[in-house]
Write a protein that holds these residues in place. Structure first.
Motif, PDB file in Angstrom:
ATOM      1  N   ALA A   1       9.812   0.382  10.517  1.00 23.62           N
ATOM      2  CA  ALA A   1      10.034  -0.614   9.462  1.00 23.62           C
ATOM      3  C   ALA A   1      11.253  -1.475   9.755  1.00 23.62           C
ATOM      4  CB  ALA A   1      10.186   0.082   8.109  1.00 23.62           C
TER       5      ALA A   1
ATOM      6  N   SER B   1       4.306 -11.086   9.621  1.00 27.21           N
ATOM      7  CA  SER B   1       3.395 -10.404   8.707  1.00 27.21           C
ATOM      8  C   SER B   1       3.682  -8.912   8.792  1.00 27.21           C
ATOM      9  CB  SER B   1       1.943 -10.708   9.095  1.00 27.21           C
ATOM     10  OG  SER B   1       1.062 -10.142   8.159  1.00 27.21           O
TER      11      SER B   1
ATOM     12  N   ASP C   1       4.867  -5.154   6.457  1.00 27.19           N
ATOM     13  CA  ASP C   1       5.084  -4.388   5.230  1.00 27.19           C
ATOM     14  C   ASP C   1       6.589  -4.160   5.166  1.00 27.19           C
ATOM     15  OD1 ASP C   1       5.536  -2.315   3.404  1.00 27.19           O
ATOM     16  OD2 ASP C   1       3.732  -1.245   3.945  1.00 27.19           O
ATOM     17  N   CYS C   2       7.211  -4.391   4.031  1.00 24.20           N
ATOM     18  CA  CYS C   2       8.667  -4.295   3.951  1.00 24.20           C
ATOM     19  C   CYS C   2       9.177  -2.882   4.230  1.00 24.20           C
ATOM     20  CB  CYS C   2       9.177  -4.792   2.600  1.00 24.20           C
ATOM     21  SG  CYS C   2       8.974  -3.654   1.227  1.00 24.20           S
TER      22      CYS C   2
ATOM     23  N   GLY D   1       6.014   3.389   4.770  1.00 28.52           N
ATOM     24  CA  GLY D   1       5.265   2.453   5.600  1.00 28.52           C
ATOM     25  C   GLY D   1       6.203   1.545   6.346  1.00 28.52           C
TER      26      GLY D   1
ATOM     27  N   ALA E   1       1.591  -5.644   9.284  1.00 29.83           N
ATOM     28  CA  ALA E   1       0.630  -5.485   8.186  1.00 29.83           C
ATOM     29  C   ALA E   1      -0.012  -6.831   7.903  1.00 29.83           C
ATOM     30  CB  ALA E   1       1.316  -4.955   6.931  1.00 29.83           C
TER      31      ALA E   1
ATOM     32  N   VAL F   1      -0.309  -9.239   5.449  1.00 31.70           N
ATOM     33  CA  VAL F   1       0.262  -9.686   4.177  1.00 31.70           C
ATOM     34  C   VAL F   1       0.331 -11.201   4.177  1.00 31.70           C
ATOM     35  CG1 VAL F   1       1.604  -7.572   3.837  1.00 31.70           C
ATOM     36  CG2 VAL F   1       2.635  -9.504   5.012  1.00 31.70           C
TER      37      VAL F   1
ATOM     38  N   ASP G   1       2.274 -11.579  -1.257  1.00 35.31           N
ATOM     39  CA  ASP G   1       2.851 -10.245  -1.095  1.00 35.31           C
ATOM     40  C   ASP G   1       4.371 -10.324  -1.049  1.00 35.31           C
ATOM     41  OD1 ASP G   1       0.372  -8.713  -0.869  1.00 35.31           O
ATOM     42  OD2 ASP G   1       0.117  -9.721   1.061  1.00 35.31           O
ATOM     43  N   TYR G   2       4.873 -11.278  -0.254  1.00 37.97           N
ATOM     44  CA  TYR G   2       6.326 -11.447  -0.165  1.00 37.97           C
ATOM     45  C   TYR G   2       6.914 -11.891  -1.505  1.00 37.97           C
ATOM     46  CZ  TYR G   2       5.881 -10.997   4.899  1.00 37.97           C
ATOM     47  OH  TYR G   2       5.626 -10.540   6.163  1.00 37.97           O
TER      48      TYR G   2
ATOM     49  N   GLU H   1       7.151  -8.860  -3.679  1.00 42.56           N
ATOM     50  CA  GLU H   1       8.257  -7.980  -3.290  1.00 42.56           C
ATOM     51  C   GLU H   1       9.594  -8.556  -3.755  1.00 42.56           C
ATOM     52  OE1 GLU H   1       7.790  -7.538   0.922  1.00 42.56           O
ATOM     53  OE2 GLU H   1       6.074  -6.181   0.694  1.00 42.56           O
TER      54      GLU H   1
END
Length: 162
Positions: free
Chosen positions: A35, A98, A100-101, A106, A110, A112, A116-117, A120
């Motif tokens: 991550a 792209s 997942d934060c 996770g 991803a 996204v 999605d951003y 978040e």
């Protein structure tokens, strides 16, 4: 009396966020490395140390808030961390990555999109609002720290008749 109650809710809510996030990272250190690396902001030599320290940092903040010790300081440090995270997510979005934060497990590549951003960032702005509240109103019931406990008003005792 409603301010201390709201502070208790904010304190316990933010404590839960930090504890859950930190614990998930702590139990899966390899995924935390993935991550942190996915953000493409740190030199490779710093990825593992940051990934190792991040869960400890989050767990300490969560524990301080949970027990009500140094609430204002924990809220200020947490707010700074949340502002950093918001800027970093915005940076990822702006650079067209792209990922997942990895905020709650996770992380890494991803599928996204901007929504999605945006979600978040909105979520983290909500957490930031809790931290801001606790910075201004750190006193709440069930807090252990002397600067975090609700002051009980002392009622004057009636004079005893002699």
């Amino acid at each position: 009396m409603w301010i201390p109650l709201l502070s208790l809710i904010a304190r316990l809510g933010l404590a839960a966020v930090w504890l859950i996030s930190g614990w998930i990272k702590f139990v899966d250190p390899s995924q935390t490395v993935v991550a942190v690396r996915a953000y493409q902001l740190l030199p490779e030599v710093l990825v593992r140390p940051v990934a190792a320290g991040l869960p400890i940092f989050e767990l300490v903040l969560g524990l301080l808030l949970l027990i009500g010790l140094a609430v204002r300081a924990a809220a200020v440090v947490g707010a700074a961390a949340l502002l950093t995270l918001i800027v970093v997510i915005a940076s990822v979005w702006a650079r067209g990555l792209s990922i997942d934060c990895g905020c709650f497990g996770g992380g890494g590549a991803a599928d996204v999109d901007g929504w999605d951003y945006a979600g978040e960032i909105a979520r983290d702005l909500g957490f930031l609002a809790l931290a801001a509240w606790l910075t201004v109103f750190p006193r709440s019931p069930l807090a252990l720290g002397p600067g975090s406990r609700v002051r009980l008003s002392a009622r004057t005792q009636p004079a005893m008749a002699e």
